[in-house]
Scaffold this motif. Structure first.
Motif, PDB file in Angstrom:
ATOM      1  N   ALA A  86      44.464  40.913  41.357  1.00 21.02           N
ATOM      2  CA  ALA A  86      45.009  40.010  42.382  1.00 21.02           C
ATOM      3  C   ALA A  86      43.961  39.792  43.466  1.00 21.02           C
ATOM      4  O   ALA A  86      43.700  38.661  43.887  1.00 21.02           O
ATOM      5  CB  ALA A  86      46.280  40.613  42.979  1.00 21.02           C
ATOM      6  N   GLY A  87      43.329  40.880  43.920  1.00 21.32           N
ATOM      7  CA  GLY A  87      42.318  40.787  44.966  1.00 21.32           C
ATOM      8  C   GLY A  87      41.133  39.948  44.520  1.00 21.32           C
ATOM      9  O   GLY A  87      40.653  39.089  45.266  1.00 21.32           O
ATOM     10  N   LEU A  88      40.672  40.174  43.297  1.00 18.95           N
ATOM     11  CA  LEU A  88      39.510  39.414  42.808  1.00 18.95           C
ATOM     12  C   LEU A  88      39.853  37.930  42.714  1.00 18.95           C
ATOM     13  O   LEU A  88      39.056  37.076  43.092  1.00 18.95           O
ATOM     14  CB  LEU A  88      39.053  39.954  41.446  1.00 18.95           C
ATOM     15  CG  LEU A  88      38.365  41.327  41.485  1.00 18.95           C
ATOM     16  CD1 LEU A  88      38.154  41.869  40.080  1.00 18.95           C
ATOM     17  CD2 LEU A  88      37.021  41.241  42.224  1.00 18.95           C
ATOM     18  N   ARG A  89      41.064  37.620  42.236  1.00 15.88           N
ATOM     19  CA  ARG A  89      41.445  36.208  42.105  1.00 15.88           C
ATOM     20  C   ARG A  89      41.530  35.513  43.457  1.00 15.88           C
ATOM     21  O   ARG A  89      41.274  34.322  43.563  1.00 15.88           O
ATOM     22  CB  ARG A  89      42.796  36.084  41.399  1.00 15.88           C
ATOM     23  CG  ARG A  89      42.670  36.174  39.900  1.00 15.88           C
ATOM     24  CD  ARG A  89      43.948  35.674  39.237  1.00 15.88           C
ATOM     25  NE  ARG A  89      43.847  35.785  37.786  1.00 15.88           N
ATOM     26  CZ  ARG A  89      44.816  36.230  37.008  1.00 15.88           C
ATOM     27  NH1 ARG A  89      45.960  36.618  37.534  1.00 15.88           N
ATOM     28  NH2 ARG A  89      44.649  36.285  35.705  1.00 15.88           N
ATOM     29  N   LEU A  90      41.918  36.256  44.494  1.00 18.02           N
ATOM     30  CA  LEU A  90      42.084  35.645  45.813  1.00 18.02           C
ATOM     31  C   LEU A  90      40.821  35.761  46.664  1.00 18.02           C
ATOM     32  O   LEU A  90      40.790  35.316  47.799  1.00 18.02           O
ATOM     33  CB  LEU A  90      43.255  36.306  46.540  1.00 18.02           C
ATOM     34  CG  LEU A  90      44.623  35.982  45.933  1.00 18.02           C
ATOM     35  CD1 LEU A  90      45.694  36.918  46.477  1.00 18.02           C
ATOM     36  CD2 LEU A  90      45.000  34.534  46.192  1.00 18.02           C
ATOM     37  N   SER A  91      39.774  36.372  46.119  1.00 20.68           N
ATOM     38  CA  SER A  91      38.551  36.559  46.903  1.00 20.68           C
ATOM     39  C   SER A  91      37.729  35.273  46.900  1.00 20.68           C
ATOM     40  O   SER A  91      37.876  34.440  46.013  1.00 20.68           O
ATOM     41  CB  SER A  91      37.734  37.705  46.319  1.00 20.68           C
ATOM     42  OG  SER A  91      37.173  37.314  45.074  1.00 20.68           O
TER      43      SER A  91
END
Ligand code: UDP
Ligand code: MG
Length: 331
Positions: A86-91
């Protein structure tokens, strides 16, 4: 490090956090000065993985103080691998570092990871030279990484890792993978690109306890091996063949004993042993098949890998609602 070559580049730091209220502030205070010294702009993205303590409040407080801090609250606990995804996708950074919130991974290493990235690596793993963890935990970890390398990913670092830096190209490729029950770092090793390693010493946890209880670890270990390897299924086939062969040899011995030497059969104890042995083998076999089948079934349902509940400090234009939910509308 050449300051000029990184001008204008941005780095995202992804921090999965599950019930880490006591760690977040000390972690932020250790991380921030490290980031300030780097020759790149950075953002810190905390992903609250459905904590039921004050983690989300702590993140909101930090985000209020520091515009470079962003927060994402998942709708429940999905596991750190989903939280990292989730974090990587929203980074938004040209590269992203994934690091734990518990200060087991020293933030100072980020400078070394960044340097390797600047020199052309797409993936830089911070690989544990040694870890200060309880004996049994170390033993299981050793066994797991040994199995993983033997049966699935020969390139996987033998000591394991949960800290590293990934180039935007790797993040974009990873974001498109919609695998459930997966082992995110295994997928990254599997993806290829130019991968390098930086060794470091993993510290002991000083606050709170590990958020990975024993059975969750067993599940993650099975996920890792099953999603990359058919060795367990092949093992079933070969052991089935070996057992059948053995029973043919046994039958021949019995017949020869009877016909040539006139001896009787060994009686019920030997029968019991055989039945229990074969019964056990069959249960293990069915279990192994089951492990593959339920994961296939999970995948077929097409549920999202995680669900974002809300976000803090995201600007409108970079809030790509669809990315978090892209699994809902598959195909
Ligand atoms: N974590 C998470 N969701 C979970 C379990 C863990 O986001 O379901 C986070 C946790 O808060 C920490 C990181 O993942 O920042 C690593 O977890 P932990 O320290 O418990 O693992 P260990 O170091 O014991 O392997
Ligand atoms: Mg930890």
């Amino acid at each position: 490090m050449e300051k000029g070559c990184s001008a204008g580049k941005t780095l995202s730091v992804i921090v999965p956090a599950y019930n880490e209220e006591g760690n977040l502030l000390p972690f932020y205070e250790a991380l921030k000065p490290v980031l300030m010294r780097l020759p790149v702009h950075s953002e810190i993205l905390f992903v609250n993985d459905g904590s039921d303590d004050g983690t989300s409040q702590r993140i909101a407080e930090l985000a209020l103080k520091d515009r470079a801090v962003k927060g994402v609250n998942l709708s429940r606990n999905f596991g750190s691998h989903a939280a990292i995804l989730a974090g990587l996708r929203l980074s938004t950074g040209n590269a992203a570092v994934v690091i734990s919130a518990d200060l087991q991974d020293p933030p100072e290493i980020i400078a070394e990871l960044l340097e390797k990235w600047e020199n052309g690596a797409h993936v830089v793993w911070a690989v544990r030279k040694d870890r200060q963890d309880p004996f049994l935990k170390k033993l299981f970890a050793k066994l797991f990484y040994f199995m993983l390398r033997k049966t699935a990913l020969p390139n996987y670092p033998a000591q394991g890792m949960d800290f590293g830096l990934f180039d935007r190209r790797v993040i974009d490729a990873l974001s498109r993978i919609k695998e459930m029950n997966y082992f995110i770092f295994g997928v990254i090793v599997w993806m290829g690109f130019r991968q390098e390693e930086v060794p470091y010493s993993r510290r002991a946890r000083t606050r709170g306890s590990s958020k990975w209880p024993f059975w969750k670890r067993v599940k993650a270990a099975l996920d890792a091996i099953i999603s990359f390897s058919y060795v367990p299924i092949r093992f079933i086939v070969y052991s089935g063949l070996a057992i059948s062969l053995l029973s043919v040899v046994g039958a021949i011995i019995l017949i020869v004993n009877r016909v040539v030497f006139g001896l009787g059969a060994a009686g019920w104890p030997s029968l019991m042993v055989t039945i229990l042995f074969l019964g056990g083998v069959q249960l293990v076999t069915l279990g192994m098949l089951g492990e593959y089948i339920w994961r296939g079934n999970d995948q077929a349902k097409g549920r999202p890998q995680y669900i974002v509940m809300d976000k803090i400090n995201f600007q409108e234009e970079e809030t790509n609602e669809s990315s978090a939910y892209q699994n809902l509308d598959r195909g």
